[in-house]
Design a protein around this motif. Structure first.
Motif, PDB file in Angstrom:
ATOM      1  N   VAL A   3      18.436  -6.708 -10.563  1.00 56.93           N
ATOM      2  CA  VAL A   3      18.562  -5.560 -11.463  1.00 56.93           C
ATOM      3  C   VAL A   3      19.024  -4.327 -10.692  1.00 56.93           C
ATOM      4  N   LEU A   4      18.413  -4.064  -9.553  1.00 58.55           N
ATOM      5  CA  LEU A   4      18.796  -2.880  -8.770  1.00 58.55           C
ATOM      6  C   LEU A   4      20.252  -2.960  -8.316  1.00 58.55           C
ATOM      7  N   GLN A   5      20.696  -4.139  -7.899  1.00 61.50           N
ATOM      8  CA  GLN A   5      22.094  -4.293  -7.492  1.00 61.50           C
ATOM      9  C   GLN A   5      23.035  -4.086  -8.675  1.00 61.50           C
ATOM     10  N   ALA A   6      22.676  -4.631  -9.826  1.00 64.99           N
ATOM     11  CA  ALA A   6      23.519  -4.478 -11.011  1.00 64.99           C
ATOM     12  C   ALA A   6      23.620  -3.012 -11.429  1.00 64.99           C
ATOM     13  N   ILE A   7      22.505  -2.296 -11.378  1.00 62.88           N
ATOM     14  CA  ILE A   7      22.536  -0.870 -11.712  1.00 62.88           C
ATOM     15  C   ILE A   7      23.395  -0.113 -10.707  1.00 62.88           C
TER      16      ILE A   7
ATOM     17  N   THR B 207      10.164  -5.555 -18.747  1.00 64.12           N
ATOM     18  CA  THR B 207      10.302  -4.125 -18.517  1.00 64.12           C
ATOM     19  C   THR B 207      10.028  -3.821 -17.054  1.00 64.12           C
ATOM     20  N   LEU B 208      10.892  -2.994 -16.473  1.00 64.25           N
ATOM     21  CA  LEU B 208      10.733  -2.572 -15.074  1.00 64.25           C
ATOM     22  C   LEU B 208      10.499  -1.073 -15.010  1.00 64.25           C
ATOM     23  N   ASN B 209       9.680  -0.672 -14.071  1.00 64.93           N
ATOM     24  CA  ASN B 209       9.467   0.740 -13.804  1.00 64.93           C
ATOM     25  C   ASN B 209      10.221   1.069 -12.525  1.00 64.93           C
ATOM     26  N   LEU B 210      11.289   1.839 -12.652  1.00 65.84           N
ATOM     27  CA  LEU B 210      12.111   2.207 -11.495  1.00 65.84           C
ATOM     28  C   LEU B 210      11.774   3.604 -10.999  1.00 65.84           C
TER      29      LEU B 210
ATOM     30  N   ASP C  59       9.478  -1.552  -5.266  1.00 63.19           N
ATOM     31  CA  ASP C  59       9.156  -2.744  -4.503  1.00 63.19           C
ATOM     32  C   ASP C  59      10.319  -3.722  -4.639  1.00 63.19           C
ATOM     33  N   ILE C  60      11.072  -3.911  -3.569  1.00 63.59           N
ATOM     34  CA  ILE C  60      12.253  -4.776  -3.603  1.00 63.59           C
ATOM     35  C   ILE C  60      11.862  -6.207  -3.957  1.00 63.59           C
ATOM     36  N   HIS C  61      10.663  -6.616  -3.591  1.00 68.40           N
ATOM     37  CA  HIS C  61      10.217  -7.976  -3.896  1.00 68.40           C
ATOM     38  C   HIS C  61       9.930  -8.165  -5.383  1.00 68.40           C
ATOM     39  N   ALA C  62       9.707  -7.071  -6.116  1.00 67.04           N
ATOM     40  CA  ALA C  62       9.444  -7.156  -7.559  1.00 67.04           C
ATOM     41  C   ALA C  62      10.738  -7.086  -8.366  1.00 67.04           C
ATOM     42  N   ASP C  63      11.869  -6.870  -7.694  1.00 68.27           N
ATOM     43  CA  ASP C  63      13.154  -6.802  -8.373  1.00 68.27           C
ATOM     44  C   ASP C  63      13.454  -8.154  -9.033  1.00 68.27           C
ATOM     45  N   ILE C  64      14.070  -8.126 -10.197  1.00 66.34           N
ATOM     46  CA  ILE C  64      14.317  -9.339 -10.978  1.00 66.34           C
ATOM     47  C   ILE C  64      15.712  -9.878 -10.689  1.00 66.34           C
ATOM     48  N   SER C  65      15.799 -11.173 -10.398  1.00 68.85           N
ATOM     49  CA  SER C  65      17.104 -11.828 -10.248  1.00 68.85           C
ATOM     50  C   SER C  65      17.677 -12.063 -11.635  1.00 68.85           C
TER      51      SER C  65
END
Length: 189
Positions: free
Chosen positions: A43-47, A77-80, A85-91
């Motif tokens: 998700v973080l990479q896509a954003i 739902t993610l809280n950014l 926490d990079i480990h909680a990022d969703i693939s």
């Protein structure tokens, strides 16, 4: 006779078909984000690929919609906000949708002249009747005595805006909160 006997054919894959995710909402460049075959995308990479979060993004309510086996959809739902926490990022998987809502918005839908999102000012409260006024008012088919306020984690609340505007005593004109939706139904003549 125009036919080849025992042909030998070589097939080379030049490019895999497009596989991507969609990032919409409060990002720099909303749209499709391509996934590279064999590499994961979070998700973080896509954003980041979509230009990052804009200033008024609701960082606490980013949603990921995934269509699983048999068309069953799941929403996470993610809280950014704050340290992430990079480990909680969703693939992500091809076809997933990442929705980054804007903060401090309410939505007015249905029988008003200008339906859509309305930015809440930081220095004043907006009531339901005022929000409808800012949306251009009711159209001629609106049922203005039966507006519905939809608020997260609460049952729909009925609002009699017609009565409020006429000054009927004891009618509540609720102050709207970010994420609220006002629905103005059609009158049944």
């Amino acid at each position: 006779d125009g036919f080849l006997r025992q042909p030998q054919v070589i097939v080379t894959v030049i490019e895999y078909s497009f596989g991507g995710v969609y990032v919409v909402g409060a990002v720099g460049k909303a749209g499709a984000v391509r996934m590279v075959p064999g590499q994961s995308l979070t998700v973080l990479q896509a954003i980041g690929e979509a230009g990052g979060l804009v200033e008024d993004a609701d960082r606490t309510n980013t949603q990921v919609i995934h269509e699983g086996v048999g068309g069953v959809r799941s929403v996470r739902t993610l809280n950014l906000n704050g340290p992430i926490d990079i480990h909680a990022d969703i693939s992500l998987a091809p076809g997933d949708v990442v929705i980054v809502p804007r903060s401090n918005r309410v939505y007015i839908l249905g029988k008003v002249l200008k339906p859509g999102a309305l930015a809440l000012p930081t220095n004043e409260n907006i009531t339901a009747s005022k929000a409808i006024s800012l949306a251009g008012g009711f159209d001629r088919f609106a049922r203005d005595s039966d507006i519905q306020l939809l608020r997260k984690d609460q049952p729909p609340q009925r609002i009699d805006v017609e009565g409020i505007l006429k000054g009927t005593p004891n009618l509540l004109d609720p102050v709207l909160q970010p994420g609220d939706t006002l629905f103005v139904p059609e009158s049944r003549f």
